[in-house]
Design a protein around this motif. Sequence first.
Motif, PDB file in Angstrom:
ATOM      1  N   SER A  87       1.142   3.748  -2.942  1.00 44.91           N
ATOM      2  CA  SER A  87       0.747   5.505  -2.750  1.00 44.91           C
ATOM      3  C   SER A  87       1.857   6.326  -3.175  1.00 44.91           C
ATOM      4  CB  SER A  87       0.396   5.489  -1.206  1.00 44.91           C
ATOM      5  OG  SER A  87      -0.625   4.830  -0.597  1.00 44.91           O
ATOM      6  N   SER A 108     -12.298  -5.092  -0.512  1.00 48.09           N
ATOM      7  CA  SER A 108     -10.974  -4.578  -0.966  1.00 48.09           C
ATOM      8  C   SER A 108     -10.840  -4.590  -2.501  1.00 48.09           C
ATOM      9  CB  SER A 108      -9.897  -5.101  -0.127  1.00 48.09           C
ATOM     10  OG  SER A 108      -9.968  -4.754   1.109  1.00 48.09           O
ATOM     11  N   GLY A 132      -5.474  -1.935  -1.005  1.00 45.67           N
ATOM     12  CA  GLY A 132      -4.553  -1.839   0.008  1.00 45.67           C
ATOM     13  C   GLY A 132      -5.189  -0.979   0.997  1.00 45.67           C
ATOM     14  N   TRP A 133      -5.537   0.222   0.737  1.00 44.74           N
ATOM     15  CA  TRP A 133      -6.053   1.146   1.824  1.00 44.74           C
ATOM     16  C   TRP A 133      -7.644   0.783   2.449  1.00 44.74           C
ATOM     17  CZ3 TRP A 133      -3.212   3.830   4.652  1.00 44.74           C
ATOM     18  CH2 TRP A 133      -1.901   4.630   4.169  1.00 44.74           C
ATOM     19  N   THR A 158       0.819  -1.204   0.029  1.00 43.33           N
ATOM     20  CA  THR A 158       0.066  -0.066  -0.126  1.00 43.33           C
ATOM     21  C   THR A 158       0.866   1.321   0.000  1.00 43.33           C
ATOM     22  OG1 THR A 158      -1.692  -1.279   1.268  1.00 43.33           O
ATOM     23  CG2 THR A 158      -1.808   0.983   1.384  1.00 43.33           C
TER      24      THR A 158
END
Length: 178
Positions: free
Chosen positions: A12, A83, A63-64, A8
């Motif tokens: 990002s 997810s 991921g988040w 993640t």
Amino acid sequence: MKTLWCITIFASLVFIIQSVMTFIGMDSDTGMDLDVDSNASDSGEPFQLYTFRNFINFFLGFGWTAITLRPYIDNTFLLILPSLVVGVLLVGAVMSLFKWLSGMKQSGNIEADSAVNCTGEVYLTIPAAQNGEGKVQIRVQGAVREYDAMTPGEQLGNGTPIRVIRTINSHTVLVERA
């Protein structure tokens, strides 16, 4: 969870770099795409589903979402389902956004037919009776354009005001003295 956090955070960081590069105009083909074309777009041009950008967007959403929902959902399988959905939805949203933005491009091309009845002046002498070409500068759709030109009448010298009668092809017009 450690692996999920690593993926993640990496996604990002890459997303932030891609966004900055897109907004400053450095977004280009870097050879990092897996070229798999799909003809599902309605514009006739294929779009690419499996690209590096889409993988990053998927892992960003996946991921988040997993990290955010982990305290509320203990079952790993039940955590993966929302997810996956959020990851796929994020990819779809970003693809739709870029498709919409690409439709806003202007080509800057002016059709030669829109030059008919426009006025301008001779730039290079035009021989009489369509026995050769000269050049004219005319204002078409708010922009000054240069075209090859012929005239059915007398020779037109430099600086002569003219009016476009018709187009001969995409870069040549037929003119007369204005």
